[in-house]
Motif scaffolding. Structure first.
Motif, short mmCIF file in Angstrom:
data_model
loop_
_atom_site.label_atom_id
_atom_site.label_comp_id
_atom_site.label_asym_id
_atom_site.label_seq_id
_atom_site.Cartn_x
_atom_site.Cartn_y
_atom_site.Cartn_z
N LYS A 151 -3.15 73.95 54.17
CA LYS A 151 -3.32 75.29 53.60
C LYS A 151 -2.77 75.36 52.18
O LYS A 151 -3.21 76.20 51.38
CB LYS A 151 -2.61 76.33 54.47
CG LYS A 151 -3.17 76.49 55.88
CD LYS A 151 -4.47 77.27 55.87
CE LYS A 151 -4.98 77.50 57.29
NZ LYS A 151 -6.23 78.31 57.32
N LEU A 152 -1.82 74.49 51.88
CA LEU A 152 -1.23 74.45 50.54
C LEU A 152 -1.88 73.39 49.66
O LEU A 152 -1.38 73.07 48.57
CB LEU A 152 0.28 74.18 50.65
CG LEU A 152 1.08 75.33 51.30
CD1 LEU A 152 2.49 74.88 51.63
CD2 LEU A 152 1.12 76.55 50.37
N GLY A 153 -3.00 72.83 50.13
CA GLY A 153 -3.77 71.89 49.32
C GLY A 153 -3.27 70.47 49.32
O GLY A 153 -3.58 69.69 48.41
N ILE A 154 -2.50 70.09 50.35
CA ILE A 154 -1.91 68.75 50.40
C ILE A 154 -2.42 68.02 51.64
O ILE A 154 -2.32 68.53 52.76
CB ILE A 154 -0.38 68.83 50.43
CG1 ILE A 154 0.13 69.51 49.15
CG2 ILE A 154 0.24 67.44 50.57
CD1 ILE A 154 1.59 69.84 49.17
N ARG A 155 -2.92 66.82 51.44
CA ARG A 155 -3.44 66.01 52.55
C ARG A 155 -2.30 65.29 53.27
O ARG A 155 -1.31 64.88 52.67
CB ARG A 155 -4.44 64.98 52.02
CG ARG A 155 -4.85 63.97 53.09
CD ARG A 155 -5.82 62.91 52.60
NE ARG A 155 -5.79 61.74 53.48
CZ ARG A 155 -6.32 61.69 54.68
NH1 ARG A 155 -6.94 62.75 55.18
NH2 ARG A 155 -6.26 60.59 55.42
N SER A 156 -2.47 65.13 54.57
CA SER A 156 -1.54 64.32 55.36
C SER A 156 -2.33 63.57 56.41
O SER A 156 -3.47 63.93 56.73
CB SER A 156 -0.48 65.20 56.02
OG SER A 156 -1.07 66.12 56.93
N GLU A 183 7.97 76.99 64.01
CA GLU A 183 8.80 77.34 62.86
C GLU A 183 9.04 76.13 61.97
O GLU A 183 8.91 76.21 60.74
CB GLU A 183 10.17 77.86 63.32
CG GLU A 183 10.16 79.17 64.07
CD GLU A 183 11.55 79.54 64.56
OE1 GLU A 183 11.64 80.45 65.40
OE2 GLU A 183 12.54 78.92 64.12
N ASP A 184 9.41 75.00 62.60
CA ASP A 184 9.66 73.76 61.85
C ASP A 184 8.49 73.42 60.94
O ASP A 184 8.67 73.06 59.77
CB ASP A 184 9.87 72.58 62.81
CG ASP A 184 11.17 72.65 63.58
OD1 ASP A 184 12.06 73.42 63.20
OD2 ASP A 184 11.29 71.92 64.58
N ALA A 224 6.41 72.24 55.80
CA ALA A 224 5.26 72.22 54.89
C ALA A 224 5.60 72.90 53.57
O ALA A 224 5.25 72.41 52.49
CB ALA A 224 4.06 72.91 55.55
N ARG A 225 6.30 74.02 53.67
CA ARG A 225 6.69 74.76 52.47
C ARG A 225 7.64 73.93 51.59
O ARG A 225 7.47 73.87 50.36
CB ARG A 225 7.36 76.06 52.89
CG ARG A 225 7.66 77.02 51.76
CD ARG A 225 8.06 78.38 52.31
NE ARG A 225 9.25 78.31 53.15
CZ ARG A 225 9.38 78.93 54.31
NH1 ARG A 225 8.39 79.65 54.81
NH2 ARG A 225 10.50 78.83 55.01
N CYS A 226 8.61 73.28 52.20
CA CYS A 226 9.59 72.49 51.44
C CYS A 226 8.95 71.27 50.78
O CYS A 226 9.25 70.94 49.62
CB CYS A 226 10.74 72.05 52.35
SG CYS A 226 11.84 73.39 52.86
N ILE A 227 8.04 70.59 51.50
CA ILE A 227 7.38 69.42 50.93
C ILE A 227 6.45 69.83 49.79
O ILE A 227 6.41 69.20 48.73
CB ILE A 227 6.59 68.67 52.02
CG1 ILE A 227 7.55 68.04 53.03
CG2 ILE A 227 5.69 67.60 51.40
CD1 ILE A 227 6.85 67.42 54.23
N ILE A 275 4.79 79.05 48.11
CA ILE A 275 5.87 78.33 47.43
C ILE A 275 6.16 78.92 46.05
O ILE A 275 6.92 78.36 45.27
CB ILE A 275 5.55 76.83 47.28
CG1 ILE A 275 4.27 76.63 46.46
CG2 ILE A 275 5.44 76.18 48.64
CD1 ILE A 275 3.99 75.17 46.13
N SER A 276 5.55 80.06 45.74
CA SER A 276 5.75 80.68 44.41
C SER A 276 7.12 81.30 44.32
O SER A 276 7.75 81.64 45.31
CB SER A 276 4.68 81.73 44.16
OG SER A 276 4.69 82.70 45.17
#
Length: 408
Positions: free
Chosen positions: A25-30, A312-313, A318-321, A407-408
Motif C-alpha cells: 500500500k506504501l508502494g514497496i515490494r516484498s 498491529e505488528d 510496514a510504516r517504520c520500514i 508516513i508523512s
C-alpha cells in the motif's frame, strides 16, 4: 541460484501477509516465503477485537471481512459446576478509540483477504528457510531447494517455532502445561444462538463457543491434562469423549455443538508462550533483521489477542520500514546509509511494540491461570468476585489503535 530482493518476509501467516500488504500500500515490494504448499489455515477461526479492525482498516480490507462475519453483541461467562451465569458483558460500548467492534472471523477468509490484495508472485510457497547468513549490509537467506535470497531487510513472521527468532537469540517459547482443542460445527439451518461469545469455567477447564455467522459455530476447549489423560491424545474418539465428560452443567443446546463436530477435529495442541521478561533484553531487531507476530510475542489464548496483535505488528512494521526507505541517501555511501536507516527503522518498530507485547502476554497468562484454576478458594473468587473484571479486561486490551499507514 542467488536472487536479490529488497525485503524478504518469512511466513505467510497473519503478521507476514499484513506486513507485506502494508508495504504494498506504501508502494514497496516484498517477497513472502512460506514453507507449506498453500496458505495455512489451522485454527478454524479467531476473534478479531477493536484493535484488529483498526489495523485491517489501515491496510484496506476491513469492510470486505465485515460483510462476511456477524458482529458480536457481548460475552457471557458461566460455571460448569453450577451452570449459573457469572458475568454478562456488552460490547456495545465506547472506548478511547471509538465504538468497540468484535467479530469471529474464519482464519482462511482472513488470510485469503490479505493475500488477494497482494500482487501476484508476492508469496512463494514450498520455500523452507534452512539458514541465514551475514553478507556485508545484506542477509543471505538459504532455502531447502537450493535457492538463496540476498536481501536488505529480513522479517521473521514464522510463528512460535521461528527460525529467525532463534537467529536473533530468542529462546524457544515455554510450555504452559495446558493443551487446546478447537473445532467448528456447521448447521444446515440457523443454529439459533445469539450473536454473543459464551465461556464456561470449572474443574480446571475452559470451554467456549462463538457464532461466526448464522450457520457456523466455532468452539474451543483448554485443559491441563493428567498423565492418564495424556494417553488419550492420540485417539480423537477418546478426546471427544473426554471433552464431553468435562463440560459439567453446560446446557444441552451447547453440548450438541461438540457432539455435532467431526471426530478428526479433536486433536490437542500444546499452549506455549514467550516469557515476557525475554522481551526486555532480547534482540527484537538486530541490524536489518526483526521478528513479528507469534515469533515475537507468542501468548496464551485467553484474551484473544494473538492474531490481533499480529495485525498491529504488520501495520507498525510496514510504516517504520517505509519511513526508513523513503529518506534520501548519498550515492557515495548509499549501501551503508540505507543499512543504518533500516536498522533505526526496525529499532523504532521494536521499541513501539515491546511494552504492548509484554502487557498482552502477561494479561493473557494471568487471566488463563485464574480461569482454569480448580481450587475451592480460587473458584469462589473467580465466579463471585472476578468474573466481570476478567471479562472487562478483554475490552481494555482491545482498546488500542496502531495508527494509519501514512508516513508523512
Amino acid at each position: 541460484m542467488e536472487v536479490v530482493e529488497d525485503i524478504v518476509i518469512v511466513g505467510a501467516g497473519i503478521a507476514g501477509l499484513t506486513t507485506s500488504l502494508g508495504l504494498h500500500k506504501l508502494g514497496i515490494r516484498s517477497l513472502v516465503l512460506e514453507s507449506s504448499d498453500d496458505l495455512r489455515t489451522t485454527g478454524y477461526a479467531l476473534t478479531l477485537w477493536t484493535n484488529a479492525w483498526k489495523a485491517l482498516d489501515a491496510v484496506g480490507i476491513g469492510d470486505s471481512l465485515r460483510h462476511q462475519h456477524e458482529r458480536l453483541d457481548g460475552n457471557v461467562t458461566a460455571s460448569t459446576l453450577s451452570g449459573l451465569k457469572t458475568s454478562d458483558t456488552t460490547f456495545k460500548v465506547k472506548g478511547n478509540h471509538g465504538d468497540h467492534e468484535v467479530r469471529r472471523v474464519r482464519r482462511n477468509m482472513l488470510l485469503e483477504a490479505l493475500a488477494k490484495e497482494l500482487p501476484s508472485a508476492t508469496v512463494r510457497y514450498s520455500s523452507k528457510v534452512v539458514s541465514i547468513e551475514e553478507s556485508s549490509f545484506y542477509k543471505l537467506v538459504h532455502l531447502a531447494d537450493g535457492t538463496t535470497y540476498k536481501t536488505k531487510v529480513l522479517i521473521g513472521c514464522d510463528g512460535v517455532n521461528s527460525g529467525v527468532a532463534r537467529w536473533l537469540g530468542f529462546k524457544k517459547p515455554a510450555s504452559t502445561g495446558r493443551f487446546s482443542i478447537r473445532g467448528f460445527a456447521d448447521f444446515k439451518d440457523s443454529h439459533g444462538f445469539e450473536p454473543k461469545s459464551m465461556q464456561f469455567f470449572g474443574n480446571g477447564v475452559r470451554f467456549g463457543f462463538v457464532p461466526c455467522d448464522d450457520n457456523t459455530v466455532y468452539w474451543f476447549f483448554t485443559s491441563t491434562p493428567s498423565n492418564q489423560e495424556k494417553e488419550r491424545e492420540h485417539s480423537p474418539a477418546k478426546m471427544k469423549h473426554f471433552v464431553l465428560s468435562k463440560l459439567g452443567k453446560v446446557p444441552d443446546q451447547i453440548r450438541a455443538v461438540i457432539e455435532k463436530t467431526e471426530q478428526d477435529s479433536f486433536i490437542p495442541y500444546p499452549i506455549r508462550y514467550r516469557y515476557p521478561w525475554e522481551l526486555l533484553w532480547a534482540n527484537k531487531s538486530k541490524g536489518n533483521v526483526c521478528v513479528a507476530g507469534d515469533a515475537l510475542h507468542a501468548m496464551t489464548p485467553e484474551i484473544g489477542q494473538g492474531g490481533c496483535a499480529s495485525l498491529e505488528d504488520g501495520v507498525v512494521l510496514a510504516r517504520c520500514i517505509a519511513k526508513a526507505l523513503s529518506e534520501k541517501t548519498s550515492k557515495e555511501s548509499k549501501e551503508k546509509d540505507e543499512y543504518k536507516r533500516i536498522e533505526m527503522g526496525l529499532k523504532k518498530y521494536a521499541k513501539e511494540r515491546k511494552w504492548r507485547s509484554i502487557k498482552l502476554i502477561c494479561t493473557a497468562y494471568i487471566v488463563g491461570f485464574i480461569q482454569q484454576s480448580d481450587g475451592k478458594i480460587m473458584t469462589f473468587f473467580r465466579d463471585k468476585v472476578l468474573s466481570a473484571f476478567l471479562a472487562g479486561l478483554q475490552l481494555k486490551m482491545a482498546d488500542f489503535d496502531c495508527g494509519k499507514l501514512s508516513i508523512s
